[in-house]
Design a protein around this motif. Structure first.
Motif, mmCIF file in Angstrom:
data_model
loop_
_atom_site.group_PDB
_atom_site.id
_atom_site.type_symbol
_atom_site.label_atom_id
_atom_site.label_comp_id
_atom_site.label_asym_id
_atom_site.label_seq_id
_atom_site.Cartn_x
_atom_site.Cartn_y
_atom_site.Cartn_z
ATOM 1 N N VAL A 3 0.834 -1.201 0.000
ATOM 2 C CA VAL A 3 0.000 0.000 0.000
ATOM 3 C C VAL A 3 0.874 1.258 0.000
ATOM 4 C CG1 VAL A 3 -1.625 1.339 1.381
ATOM 5 C CG2 VAL A 3 -2.027 -1.086 1.037
ATOM 6 N N VAL A 4 1.860 1.277 0.853
ATOM 7 C CA VAL A 4 2.741 2.459 0.932
ATOM 8 C C VAL A 4 3.483 2.653 -0.386
ATOM 9 C CG1 VAL A 4 4.783 3.406 2.069
ATOM 10 C CG2 VAL A 4 2.965 2.419 3.441
ATOM 11 N N PHE A 28 2.560 1.638 -3.422
ATOM 12 C CA PHE A 28 1.591 2.078 -4.428
ATOM 13 C C PHE A 28 1.319 3.567 -4.295
ATOM 14 C CE2 PHE A 28 -1.652 1.933 -7.437
ATOM 15 C CZ PHE A 28 -2.873 2.343 -6.925
ATOM 16 N N SER A 29 1.101 3.986 -3.063
ATOM 17 C CA SER A 29 0.803 5.398 -2.817
ATOM 18 C C SER A 29 2.012 6.273 -3.163
ATOM 19 C CB SER A 29 0.411 5.576 -1.350
ATOM 20 O OG SER A 29 0.107 6.902 -1.084
ATOM 21 N N ILE A 42 4.617 5.582 -5.176
ATOM 22 C CA ILE A 42 4.913 5.580 -6.618
ATOM 23 C C ILE A 42 3.926 6.478 -7.359
ATOM 24 C CG2 ILE A 42 4.881 4.138 -8.703
ATOM 25 C CD1 ILE A 42 6.067 1.891 -6.921
ATOM 26 N N SER A 43 2.649 6.382 -6.980
ATOM 27 C CA SER A 43 1.631 7.226 -7.637
ATOM 28 C C SER A 43 1.960 8.693 -7.426
ATOM 29 C CB SER A 43 0.244 6.941 -7.077
ATOM 30 O OG SER A 43 -0.081 5.599 -7.263
ATOM 31 N N LYS A 44 2.318 9.043 -6.201
ATOM 32 C CA LYS A 44 2.643 10.441 -5.890
ATOM 33 C C LYS A 44 3.869 10.902 -6.673
ATOM 34 C CE LYS A 44 2.371 14.188 -3.299
ATOM 35 N NZ LYS A 44 1.405 15.193 -3.700
ATOM 36 N N GLN A 92 5.015 9.691 -9.533
ATOM 37 C CA GLN A 92 4.662 9.827 -10.958
ATOM 38 C C GLN A 92 3.901 11.127 -11.194
ATOM 39 O OE1 GLN A 92 2.514 6.133 -11.761
ATOM 40 N NE2 GLN A 92 4.187 5.446 -13.050
ATOM 41 N N LEU A 93 2.964 11.400 -10.293
ATOM 42 C CA LEU A 93 2.161 12.623 -10.438
ATOM 43 C C LEU A 93 3.057 13.850 -10.375
ATOM 44 C CD1 LEU A 93 -0.640 13.946 -10.623
ATOM 45 C CD2 LEU A 93 -0.737 13.909 -8.146
ATOM 46 N N GLU A 140 4.981 14.235 -13.666
ATOM 47 C CA GLU A 140 4.143 14.719 -14.774
ATOM 48 C C GLU A 140 3.771 16.183 -14.567
ATOM 49 O OE1 GLU A 140 3.471 13.193 -17.625
ATOM 50 O OE2 GLU A 140 4.600 11.476 -16.928
ATOM 51 N N LYS A 141 3.564 16.564 -13.316
ATOM 52 C CA LYS A 141 3.238 17.977 -13.040
ATOM 53 C C LYS A 141 4.408 18.875 -13.419
ATOM 54 C CE LYS A 141 -0.400 18.083 -9.583
ATOM 55 N NZ LYS A 141 -0.774 18.288 -8.184
ATOM 56 N N LYS A 178 6.577 18.238 -15.756
ATOM 57 C CA LYS A 178 6.593 18.297 -17.234
ATOM 58 C C LYS A 178 5.534 19.279 -17.727
ATOM 59 C CE LYS A 178 7.807 13.570 -18.454
ATOM 60 N NZ LYS A 178 7.310 12.329 -19.037
ATOM 61 N N LEU A 179 4.362 19.203 -17.121
ATOM 62 C CA LEU A 179 3.262 20.088 -17.526
ATOM 63 C C LEU A 179 3.623 21.544 -17.284
ATOM 64 C CD1 LEU A 179 0.276 20.215 -18.505
ATOM 65 C CD2 LEU A 179 -0.394 20.236 -16.123
ATOM 66 N N ALA A 201 -4.045 7.247 -3.161
ATOM 67 C CA ALA A 201 -3.315 6.732 -4.327
ATOM 68 C C ALA A 201 -4.220 6.716 -5.553
ATOM 69 C CB ALA A 201 -2.787 5.335 -4.033
ATOM 70 N N PHE A 225 -4.505 10.177 -6.796
ATOM 71 C CA PHE A 225 -3.275 10.544 -7.507
ATOM 72 C C PHE A 225 -3.328 10.017 -8.929
ATOM 73 C CE2 PHE A 225 -1.835 12.554 -4.008
ATOM 74 C CZ PHE A 225 -1.147 11.851 -3.022
ATOM 75 N N LEU A 250 -3.236 12.102 -12.256
ATOM 76 C CA LEU A 250 -2.176 11.805 -13.238
ATOM 77 C C LEU A 250 -2.766 11.718 -14.636
ATOM 78 C CD1 LEU A 250 0.841 10.980 -13.576
ATOM 79 C CD2 LEU A 250 0.087 8.627 -13.373
ATOM 80 N N GLU A 307 -1.274 17.659 -20.889
ATOM 81 C CA GLU A 307 0.013 17.681 -21.615
ATOM 82 C C GLU A 307 -0.230 17.458 -23.103
ATOM 83 O OE1 GLU A 307 3.215 15.085 -20.273
ATOM 84 O OE2 GLU A 307 2.693 15.612 -18.216
#
Lengths: 238, 240
Positions: A66-67, A69-70, A72-74, A76-77, A80-81, A83-84, B56, B59, B63, B70
């Motif tokens: 769980v940790v 997943f959370s 990695i998602s954060k 990645q976000l 991408e932010k 890059k944006l 998650a 997120f 994303l 983008e």
């Protein structure tokens, strides 16, 4: 019972237990042997402990999953932010071009809106004049251009027959969707009429659309066609 | 006596065996600790894991949205870079001259009057004032436009009057729209035309905000309209 007999009974009754040597090579062994009850209890305890350990391990795995997943998602976000954000900064540099494009588009849309309802008054007037003249002595007194499709005109004809033929031809005309006769009155030497016509869509293009072709081709001075009323007027140029 | 002793011994052994058997059975107090552990784990799961998993998932949603933005911006960049800057500047100057940011009533009346003089028409009446026009009222997204509008009335020969009406489209430097055109014969060769004429302008005081996520349409998609506006602009330049 004699003492000897009691001793023999005791020997036969009591289970034979092998006692560990109290004194052996390592030293004096004071740990008592476990009873069967204690052995069973120990086995049960071992099972419970194993179960507990497995539960804790499973719990740890779930926590890690769980940790992870959370996290990695954060991550990645956040990537991408970033890059944006960089892309938005690039686009801000092009803002002048975008705004200029919008200014041009505003005017293009205005032009399209206005020109979509434009029509050539001359084309329409000449067309109906020609249709009327073919029937005989017909003249227009007034012409009202209502919108790009609806118009009305008043005039006079030399006879009722001429006026009726005109009405009939207008009804059969390919550019006319409907004709309504508002008035038909006979005088001593003429017949007054008044019609309301509704044209089919795009019956007479505005001169603007033809002007692009006119600019490219040499201009010709051309009067209205003298063919019958069914002739096409699409090639009329000023 | 020996029999009594063995009976009592057997009885004692049986009692001991029963006690052993009873001792091996699970009692309620054996479950207390495991139950406490399970409850604590469940609480941890609901209070910690569930919000963490929800976060998650949020997120991930965010994303997806960021990636969509983008893509939009990349497409916008490509489309904007395709437009040649020099040509855009020239076209902007041209269209702004045809549809200016302001159209004075006096300029508008002057233009109409000059046009009428060119066609040998005599003025019956002319007036104009500012107006707000809704164009495309029958469409889904009608637009509000600003203009100068006024009733006019001129008289002259039929040919000149018809030529005057057509010149609004062919030789007008501005975007004008005649409405309620009324043509009436006064005598054999004198006709009077009465109409309502509107000349349009776009007020740049209404600042256009830059919104990079607004759908982008390059003006080059409207090549025929741009060509017409360029020709009108050229006419204006020739007159000046």
């Amino acid at each position: 019972m004699s003492k000897e007999e009691e001793k023999n009974i005791k020997k036969t009754d009591t289970p034979k237990q092998e006692l560990p040597p109290i004194i052996d090579d390592d030293g004096i062994n004071l740990v008592p042997i476990m009873t069967k009850k204690e052995v069973v209890a120990e086995k049960r305890k071992a099972k419970v402990n194993l179960g507990a350990v497995l539960s804790i391990v499973l719990f740890l795995f779930i926590t890690i999953a769980v940790v992870a997943f959370s996290t990695i998602s954060k991550l990645q976000l956040n990537n991408e932010k970033e890059k944006l954000f960089a892309l938005e900064n690039d686009i801000k540099g092009l803002s002048t071009k975008v705004l200029d494009n919008q200014e041009v588009l505003k005017r293009v849309y205005l032009y399209k809106n206005i020109s979509s309802s434009q029509f050539s008054a001359r084309k329409i007037f000449d067309y109906f004049s020609e249709v009327a003249k073919k029937q005989g002595d017909v003249s227009f007194k007034s012409f009202i251009f209502g919108s790009d499709k609806q118009h009305a005109f008043e005039g006079s004809a030399d006879s009722l027959d001429t006026a009726s033929k005109l009405w009939y031809l207008l009804q059969k005309d390919k550019n006319v969707e409907s004709v309504v006769m508002d008035n038909l009155s006979k005088r001593s030497d003429s017949v007054d009429f008044s019609f309301k016509v509704t044209l089919i869509p795009d019956a007479f293009k505005s001169l603007d659309e033809d002007q692009v072709d006119v600019v490219k081709q040499p201009q010709q001075s051309q009067g209205p066609s003298t063919n019958d009323s069914d002739s096409s007027w699409e090639d009329y140029k000023e | 006596m020996i029999g009594n002793t063995s009976q009592s011994r057997t009885k004692k052994e049986l009692e001991a065996i029963s006690k052993k058997i009873e001792d091996t059975k699970l009692k309620l107090k054996d479950f207390v600790f495991p139950i406490i552990i399970v409850v604590v784990l469940l609480l941890v799961a609901f209070l910690v894991f569930v919000p963490m998993i929800n976060n998650a998932i949020n997120f991930r949603k965010e994303l997806k949205e960021v990636k969509a933005k983008e893509k939009k911006l990349e497409d916008l960049k490509v489309a904007v870079e395709k437009i040649e800057e020099g040509q855009l500047n020239r076209d902007l100057i041209d269209v702004k001259s045809v549809i200016p940011k302001t159209l004075k009533v006096s300029s508008f009346i002057y233009y109409i009057d000059e046009l009428a003089k060119e066609k040998d028409l005599t003025s019956e009446s002319i007036s104009a004032g500012d107006v707000k026009v809704i164009a495309g009222a029958d469409k889904e997204a009608p637009e509000d436009y600003k203009g100068v509008n006024g009733p006019l009335s001129y008289s002259g020969s039929l040919e000149n009057v018809l030529s005057f009406l057509d010149s609004f489209y062919t030789s007008s430097p501005y975007i004008v729209s005649p409405k309620n055109i009324n043509l009436e014969s006064k005598s054999d060769d004198e006709w009077e035309v009465a109409l309502n004429l509107t000349g349009y302008y776009i007020d740049d005081a209404e600042v256009t905000r830059f919104d990079m996520y607004r759908p982008f349409k390059p003006y080059t998609d409207f090549s025929s309209e741009i060509q017409m506006l360029r020709e009108k602009a050229n006419k204006l330049k020739a007159e000046n």
